[in-house]
Scaffold this motif. Structure first.
Motif, PDB file in Angstrom:
ATOM      1  N   MET A   1       1.004  -1.168   0.121  1.00 39.60           N
ATOM      2  CA  MET A   1       0.181   0.025  -0.135  1.00 39.60           C
ATOM      3  C   MET A   1       0.800   1.393  -0.037  1.00 39.60           C
ATOM      4  N   LEU A   2       0.516   2.296  -0.378  1.00 40.67           N
ATOM      5  CA  LEU A   2       1.136   3.508  -0.556  1.00 40.67           C
ATOM      6  C   LEU A   2       0.053   4.538  -0.185  1.00 40.67           C
ATOM      7  N   ASP A  22      -3.595   0.485  -2.815  1.00 41.29           N
ATOM      8  CA  ASP A  22      -3.153  -0.747  -3.028  1.00 41.29           C
ATOM      9  C   ASP A  22      -1.902  -0.927  -3.942  1.00 41.29           C
ATOM     10  N   THR A  23      -1.054  -1.644  -3.680  1.00 41.44           N
ATOM     11  CA  THR A  23       0.154  -1.760  -4.754  1.00 41.44           C
ATOM     12  C   THR A  23      -0.131  -2.514  -5.828  1.00 41.44           C
ATOM     13  N   ILE A  27       3.999  -4.640  -9.495  1.00 38.34           N
ATOM     14  CA  ILE A  27       4.906  -3.971  -8.810  1.00 38.34           C
ATOM     15  C   ILE A  27       5.457  -4.847  -7.546  1.00 38.34           C
ATOM     16  N   VAL A  28       4.653  -5.719  -7.188  1.00 39.74           N
ATOM     17  CA  VAL A  28       4.892  -6.612  -5.990  1.00 39.74           C
ATOM     18  C   VAL A  28       5.833  -7.737  -6.659  1.00 39.74           C
ATOM     19  N   LYS A  54      -0.472  -8.312  -0.105  1.00 41.31           N
ATOM     20  CA  LYS A  54       0.135  -8.845  -1.523  1.00 41.31           C
ATOM     21  C   LYS A  54       1.431  -9.333  -1.280  1.00 41.31           C
ATOM     22  N   ASN A 104       5.466  -2.012   0.810  1.00 40.51           N
ATOM     23  CA  ASN A 104       5.137  -0.742   0.447  1.00 40.51           C
ATOM     24  C   ASN A 104       4.772   0.129   1.420  1.00 40.51           C
ATOM     25  N   GLN A 159      12.118  -2.100  -0.535  1.00 42.89           N
ATOM     26  CA  GLN A 159      10.964  -1.142  -0.320  1.00 42.89           C
ATOM     27  C   GLN A 159      10.647  -0.375  -1.622  1.00 42.89           C
ATOM     28  N   VAL A 160       8.960  -0.487  -1.760  1.00 40.85           N
ATOM     29  CA  VAL A 160       8.687   0.510  -2.858  1.00 40.85           C
ATOM     30  C   VAL A 160       8.312   1.959  -2.246  1.00 40.85           C
ATOM     31  N   PHE A 195       1.505   4.663 -10.096  1.00 46.88           N
ATOM     32  CA  PHE A 195       0.193   4.959  -8.955  1.00 46.88           C
ATOM     33  C   PHE A 195      -0.611   5.785  -9.816  1.00 46.88           C
ATOM     34  N   ALA A 204       7.911   6.885  -8.181  1.00 44.40           N
ATOM     35  CA  ALA A 204       8.091   5.586  -7.208  1.00 44.40           C
ATOM     36  C   ALA A 204       9.496   5.223  -7.790  1.00 44.40           C
TER      37      ALA A 204
END
Length: 443
Positions: A1-2, A22-23, A27-28, A54, A104, A159-160, A195, A204
């Motif tokens: 999540m961001l 949500d991510t 990207i995950v 996720k 994230n 880390q995102v 995003f 990002a």
């Protein structure tokens, strides 16, 4: 999540639940792909700010634990048998000893964090790491510090997070700390807007900190929409280093735009000014909140240009004059403002709530954001106050305003500034002060 909290002074479950983003699954997957390039599998994995869980999928581990304060985020998801979500604050008493921290973390701007929460967590992390945190840091930096604190000495952190951390002054303490540990750092900057479906206006990145690698190297990569990565020479993406920061001098200095307590309240269009019969020079003064409508070919913002491109175009161009004794007309306008609209940090800390601390009228006006080469710059002949993202240059001496403007316009900002969001780049005030210092050295 961001997470993005735009109107809250608090950082708690209510606002996280309301504002989470949500991510994206791809990207995950990319974050795990990068993690597995460094290690084949992991024993203990932690995710601070697990969101919908996720990051529990796609990796190789013996045990995954995610910390998510909002119980509603994961109640419908079936996790792998060796994964679990704990509904506790990510900064609660956690033993640590993790091999990988992946995820994230929330992105909440520092001025939207609750002061009490921020002080407590900053003190907790400072004691644990033996460093002093910068209270101007956005929330994701606190989570990154927690990741460092709660992982093993040879662990991996993936880390995102916003790419801005590689250059912003508020993150300098963390970059210095990581460099002192000689850890290997790789930062993958997304060229696309990851995003785009949300209100997240920041570039990002996937940031990798490898504690087991003591080379102290920092590598930067650019990732395209197909997740192809290309190594670049520096954080700027060019062969130029990031433009340095310099404190302002007594003269010839840059200053950020005024933040009176909300442009919706304090900055009016011509139509609104007339609606309340507010007098120019008494109740309101000229201001500039948006530099985009003004053509780049113009060198001076004269009264004629001000009227043509801002007043007649319906831009917010009149700033409520700061006063403790407003005129009857201005009082009527101020009384019309609902309490909910002025319930922000700035207004709550002004007495009366509308009496902001004024800024001087700058000699030059410039936009802090730009997309190509450098910012727009205009000589401020109309005497407008710079507001918000429009910044000012004050007390110009030893050089004419025309020559200073020309020198700024000829300076190559684009190759020395880190991208803020997509093609948008922003120059920090003290970066402009560095440019001014360089220009004046050659006068």
């Amino acid at each position: 999540m961001l997470d993005v909290i735009s109107d809250s002074q608090y950082f708690n479950a209510h606002y996280l639940a309301k504002c989470q983003v949500d991510t994206p699954s791809n990207i995950v997957e990319q974050a795990w792909r990068i993690a597995l390039q460094h290690r084949t599998d992991f024993h203990k994995v932690v995710d601070f700010g697990a969101g919908d869980g996720k990051f529990a999928f796609g990796g190789k581990y013996n045990n995954y634990i995610g910390y998510e304060i909002d119980k509603r985020r994961t109640h419908e998801r079936d996790l792998p048998p060796n994964a679990s979500i704990v509904h506790k604050c990510a900064f609660s008493e956690i033993r640590g000893g993790f091999d990988l921290c992946i995820g994230n973390p929330p992105y909440v701007r520092h001025h939207e964090l609750n002061d009490e929460w921020q002080l407590k967590i900053a003190s907790q992390l400072s004691d644990g790491l033996g460093i002093r945190l910068d209270r101007r840091s956005n929330a994701f930096i606190y989570f990154l510090c927690q990741a460092i604190l709660k992982t093993k000495n040879d662990a991996l952190i993936v880390q995102v997070i916003p790419y801005e951390w590689v250059s912003r002054p508020s993150c300098a303490f963390l970059r210095e700390y990581i460099s002192q540990q000689s850890w290997r750092v790789k930062v993958y900057r997304f060229k696309q807007d990851v995003f785009a479906h949300s209100k997240v206006l920041t570039t990002a990145s996937i940031t990798v900190i490898d504690k087991s690698d003591k080379s102290g190297k920092w590598d930067f990569y650019s990732i395209d929409a197909n997740f192809n990565s290309v190594k670049v020479e520096s954080a700027t993406g060019s062969n130029q280093n990031v433009l340095q920061y310099k404190r302002r001098a007594e003269n010839n200095y840059a200053q950020r735009g005024l933040s009176p307590g909300g442009q919706k309240i304090f900055c009016l269009t011509e139509q609104s000014r007339k609606e309340f019969n507010l007098e120019i020079g008494t109740d309101v003064v000229p201001c500039i909140t948006n530099i985009r409508p003004i053509p780049d070919s113009i060198t001076k913002l004269t009264k004629q240009n001000f009227n043509k491109y801002l007043v007649d175009a319906g831009e917010k161009c009149w700033l409520i004059a700061t006063t403790t004794s407003p005129s009857p007309k201005l009082s009527a306008y101020l009384d019309s403002i609902p309490e909910s609209e002025r319930n922000n940090y700035t207004c709550r800390n002004q007495s009366p709530w509308w009496c902001y601390r004024p800024h001087a009228v700058p000699d030059l006006l410039y936009g802090s954001g730009f997309t190509k080469f450098g910012p727009k710059v205009f000589i401020n002949s109309v005497g407008a106050v710079a507001v918000g993202a429009v910044h000012g240059i004050h007390k110009v001496k030893r050089i004419t305003k025309d020559k200073l403007r020309a020198a700024i316009r000829n300076f190559d900002f684009e190759s020395k500034i880190v991208s803020h969001s997509g093609a948008l780049k922003k120059i920090e005030v003290n970066q402009m002060n560095s440019v001014l210092g360089t220009i004046l050295e050659h006068v």
